[in-house]
Design an enzyme around this catalytic site. Structure first.
Site, PDB file in Angstrom:
ATOM      1  N   LYS A 190      -3.927  -2.827   7.481  1.00 45.55           N
ATOM      2  CA  LYS A 190      -4.671  -1.753   6.810  1.00 45.55           C
ATOM      3  C   LYS A 190      -4.925  -0.593   7.765  1.00 45.55           C
ATOM      4  CE  LYS A 190      -4.561  -4.349   3.301  1.00 45.55           C
ATOM      5  NZ  LYS A 190      -3.718  -5.357   3.972  1.00 45.55           N
TER       6      LYS A 190
ATOM      7  N   ILE B 181       3.287  -8.523   1.829  1.00 44.80           N
ATOM      8  CA  ILE B 181       3.638  -8.052   3.176  1.00 44.80           C
ATOM      9  C   ILE B 181       4.801  -7.078   3.116  1.00 44.80           C
ATOM     10  CG2 ILE B 181       4.479  -8.744   5.452  1.00 44.80           C
ATOM     11  CD1 ILE B 181       3.011 -11.428   5.004  1.00 44.80           C
ATOM     12  N   GLY B 182       5.830  -7.421   2.371  1.00 41.00           N
ATOM     13  CA  GLY B 182       7.005  -6.559   2.277  1.00 41.00           C
ATOM     14  C   GLY B 182       6.677  -5.193   1.700  1.00 41.00           C
TER      15      GLY B 182
ATOM     16  N   GLY C  41      -4.434 -22.489   8.097  1.00 38.99           N
ATOM     17  CA  GLY C  41      -3.702 -21.273   7.762  1.00 38.99           C
ATOM     18  C   GLY C  41      -2.259 -21.471   7.359  1.00 38.99           C
ATOM     19  N   SER C  42      -1.455 -20.448   7.620  1.00 38.70           N
ATOM     20  CA  SER C  42      -0.044 -20.449   7.241  1.00 38.70           C
ATOM     21  C   SER C  42       0.773 -19.711   8.294  1.00 38.70           C
ATOM     22  CB  SER C  42       0.144 -19.779   5.874  1.00 38.70           C
ATOM     23  OG  SER C  42      -0.269 -18.419   5.922  1.00 38.70           O
TER      24      SER C  42
ATOM     25  N   HIS D 171     -18.224  11.699 -11.827  1.00 38.40           N
ATOM     26  CA  HIS D 171     -17.107  12.644 -11.967  1.00 38.40           C
ATOM     27  C   HIS D 171     -17.190  13.648 -10.808  1.00 38.40           C
ATOM     28  CE1 HIS D 171     -14.308  15.525 -13.755  1.00 38.40           C
ATOM     29  NE2 HIS D 171     -15.192  16.471 -13.437  1.00 38.40           N
TER      30      HIS D 171
ATOM     31  N   GLY E  61      -5.868 -29.242  17.490  1.00 42.57           N
ATOM     32  CA  GLY E  61      -6.449 -30.443  16.915  1.00 42.57           C
ATOM     33  C   GLY E  61      -5.547 -31.083  15.880  1.00 42.57           C
TER      34      GLY E  61
END
Length: 442
Positions: free
Chosen positions: A52, A174-175, A134-135, A428, A109
């Site tokens: 970001k 991601i892409g 996670g991944s 507005h 761990g």
């Protein structure tokens, strides 16, 4: 059995939020992280926070191309990287400070038996164990990843200079985000993906307009292509597509998704499926008192989902929360430039697939002054109501869509119907007034 801890968190991503909460509640708490400088996880260090930051910088470059500006702005990646590292160091320090009442165990761990985790030569036990490992980036077979010319999302956020040209393989979050970043920053960009259109499950108008937005950015769209092989050569990265056609590009970003990290589970009592560690609606695994949260359970790969899940688990253990999280009501979004896509609740494709009776109210942003000022002429607000006109979902394509959709998320959580939503008067000129108009048309 006497345990070393009341609760142990395996993995130091958004798991840390649960550890802090548990420790403050008086539980003897430990957190195991294999790379303590990475405390805070992928989102903070290699994902949503730096991406970001990069997109924000590229947005300035993009805005500078308007006719009423003169001169040329260029993005200095080395300086941006330095600023990013300073920010991440500060954030990691703040998280570490929050964990002052948590015993931080540095090392990899492994859950070797029920209630038992091994870290190097040390074995510890806990009454409750929360797995949040996670991944990792998935590299398809045939792609020769080297971290330099063929890169993953981990590498792309550590660049010290912009490439002259890059191909992005994959049209997931991601892409799409990285293709937006590079194109907006002035890099010649190609987007390669397997299907005919982008965001196939999104509202058809949004899907079409997103493709148009990429074309306006100058991205070369290469749909209906599968990369069979990709390998670095002297001429560049040599790509062979599924149909046999060949293509060369200086740099290839492989953004074909992420796979759950499940290697930490080394006991048969915890079942691991194709998508990740299997859990029930309370994120409890097949072994009682053992939980899996975040990317490793294969449900939703989003940082705020992981945080919500781990806090839910801790509160449930403390006896403070019973009602399960409604996963469909977690906001999902993809940050592209200049408009982003966000949705919550039920969306049009899900309602149609489920043969559900629903009402749709769509408001295009094209032709409205404020969206035009913000390059959002391709934008769209779509809100959905059920048979009784209770708000059940929305899809938004607009700048800062991830912020705007929060209004709908709150409406769903509060079980608001269209009549109640129509009482809200929004400012507005803003994007939110188009959302107000969507409520009015339900």
């Amino acid at each position: 059995m006497i345990y070393d801890y009341d609760i142990l968190f395996l993995g130091g991503g958004l798991n840390y939020a649960g550890a802090v909460t548990a420790a403050k509640a008086g539980l003897r708490t430990a957190l195991v992280e294999k790379k303590m400088v990475h405390l805070g996880g992928t989102c903070l260090h290699n994902g949503c926070i730096p991406s970001k930051m990069y997109l924000h910088a590229a947005e300035t470059v993009l805005a500078s191309r308007k006719n009423h500006f003169t001169g040329k702005i260029e993005l200095d990646m080395a300086k941006l990287d330095t600023e990013k590292e300073t920010m991440l160091s500060m954030a990691t320090g703040a998280i570490t400070k929050q964990c002052s009442d948590v015993e931080l165990i540095d090392g990899e761990g492994v859950l070797i038996a029920p209630y038992t985790v091994k870290v190097a030569d040390r074995t510890v036990t806990a009454k409750h164990i929360v797995i949040g490992t996670g991944s990792s980036a998935f590299i398809p077979e045939g792609v020769d990843y080297d971290g330099e010319d063929v890169i993953s999302s981990d590498d792309v956020l550590n660049m010290k200079e912009l490439p002259e040209k890059i191909a992005v393989y994959g049209a997931g979050a991601i892409g799409l985000e990285m293709a937006s970043f590079f194109a907006a920053a002035g890099v010649e960009t190609e987007l390669i993906w397997r299907h005919d259109r982008l965001l196939r499950k999104a509202h058809p108008t949004i899907s079409k307009h997103l493709m148009k937005q990429f074309e306006n950015l100058g991205v070369t769209l290469m749909g209906y292509q599968t990369v069979k092989t990709a390998k670095k050569t002297k001429r560049g990265v040599h790509i062979v597509f599924g149909d046999g056609k060949e293509h060369y590009v200086p740099k290839l970003l492989v953004a074909t998704g992420r796979r759950a990290n499940t290697d930490a589970v080394q006991t048969e009592e915890v079942k691991v499926g194709k998508k990740g560690i299997e859990t029930d609606v309370h994120f409890e695994t097949t072994l009682r008192d053992h939980y899996a949260v975040g990317d490793c359970n294969g449900k939703i790969q989003l940082a705020h989902a992981a945080r919500a899940e781990v806090l839910y688990v801790v509160r449930r253990i403390l006896g403070k929360q019973r009602e399960a999280i409604r996963m469909e009501n977690i906001v999902k979004f993809i940050h592209t430039l200049p408009s982003s896509y966000a949705y919550v609740g039920k969306i049009r494709s899900q309602l149609e697939d489920g043969d559900v009776t629903y009402h749709e109210s769509s408001v295009p942003l094209g032709g409205l002054p404020y969206p035009h000022i913000n390059d959002a002429d391709l934008g769209l607000m779509a809100v959905y109501g059920d048979e009784e006109n209770f708000i059940i979902g929305a899809e938004i394509f607009a700048p800062h869509a991830e912020e705007l959709v929060a209004i709908v998320a709150m409406a769903i959580a509060g079980e608001m119907d269209a009549t109640l939503a129509k009482r809200t008067i929004l400012a507005h000129p803003t994007f939110s007034e188009s959302l107000e108009k969507s409520f009015m048309r339900l």
